[in-house]
Enzyme design. Sequence first.
Site, PDB file in Angstrom:
ATOM      1  N   ASP A 153       0.841  -1.203   0.000  1.00  0.00           N
ATOM      2  CA  ASP A 153       0.000   0.000   0.000  1.00  0.00           C
ATOM      3  C   ASP A 153       0.874   1.251   0.000  1.00  0.00           C
ATOM      4  OD1 ASP A 153      -2.070  -1.760   0.416  1.00  0.00           O
ATOM      5  OD2 ASP A 153      -2.161  -1.380   2.583  1.00  0.00           O
TER       6      ASP A 153
HETATM    7  N1  URA Z   1      -1.059  -5.754   4.371  1.00  0.00           N
HETATM    8  C1  URA Z   1      -1.542  -4.497   4.328  1.00  0.00           C
HETATM    9  O1  URA Z   1      -2.521  -4.181   4.977  1.00  0.00           O
HETATM   10  N2  URA Z   1      -0.903  -3.613   3.533  1.00  0.00           N
HETATM   11  C2  URA Z   1       0.204  -3.919   2.811  1.00  0.00           C
HETATM   12  O2  URA Z   1       0.741  -3.056   2.113  1.00  0.00           O
HETATM   13  C3  URA Z   1       0.679  -5.221   2.873  1.00  0.00           C
HETATM   14  C4  URA Z   1       0.030  -6.127   3.674  1.00  0.00           C
END
Ligand code: URA
Length: 262
Positions: free
Chosen positions: A129
Amino acid sequence: MDARAAMCRKPGAERSGLQEWGVRDANIKLLGLIVNLGYGSRKEVTRMFREGRITDKDGYVLYADDKVPHARVRLDGQLLDPAPGLVLMMHKPLGVSCSHKEQGRLVYELLPPRYRRRRPLLSTVGRLDRDTSGLLLFTDDGVLLHRIISPKAKVAKCYEATLAEDLRGHEVDLFASGSFMLASEITPLAPARLDVLTPRRVQLTVTEGRYHQVRRMFAATGNRVVSLCRVSLGALVLGDLLPGAWRPLLLAECAQIFTRRG
Ligand code: URA
């Protein structure tokens, strides 16, 4: 042939001369090789040849249709970028996105512009993310990419998280149970390992890659992830790579992705 190129040309290094070097693995003409590495259009790279900027490691000028192993070629005296089959690791910083569908800065912008013109294309191995930092891989090897992200491979992804609230105490067993369901999902999460560093600081190791998985797991327990960083993939660790920095992986390091962390 321009004058500089003519002067630098290795005596007797005609096409047959190249074969004397015992070249077996050089199947692609240099023009195509260098264009595919993103150094320029065919026209631009042709000009580089004409200017005598592309040489072998001993400084002898090479030509567009020569076939020479990648490792022996120099551009302005420098080694070329790694050949196709490339795997890079980056410490993804916060605030950049892995997806072209999102607005704002992309992780690809942290690489030199020519890396974005490579063929085959370089893409991220899975995603993090925008608000997650840490270990992110890139490769142009589609088979390897699918091997890493395939659920069957069960590559362990370890995240360090800071939480808004203290743990309640049931999370270790809940996450390890193999029956923990996230809202709007139809299959339970595979068992995940939670290591508690402090009541608000944890390491969570998962083998799946579901959408926003880590944040949703803690949200389902009534908590909230404040910061999230991926610290390892299999036995490959982020180490001291600084945010925004990246480097090519060695073959042995690629193998670590599929090795369990000791
Ligand atoms: N889990 C999440 O919530 N975000 C990420 O970027 C990776 C794993």
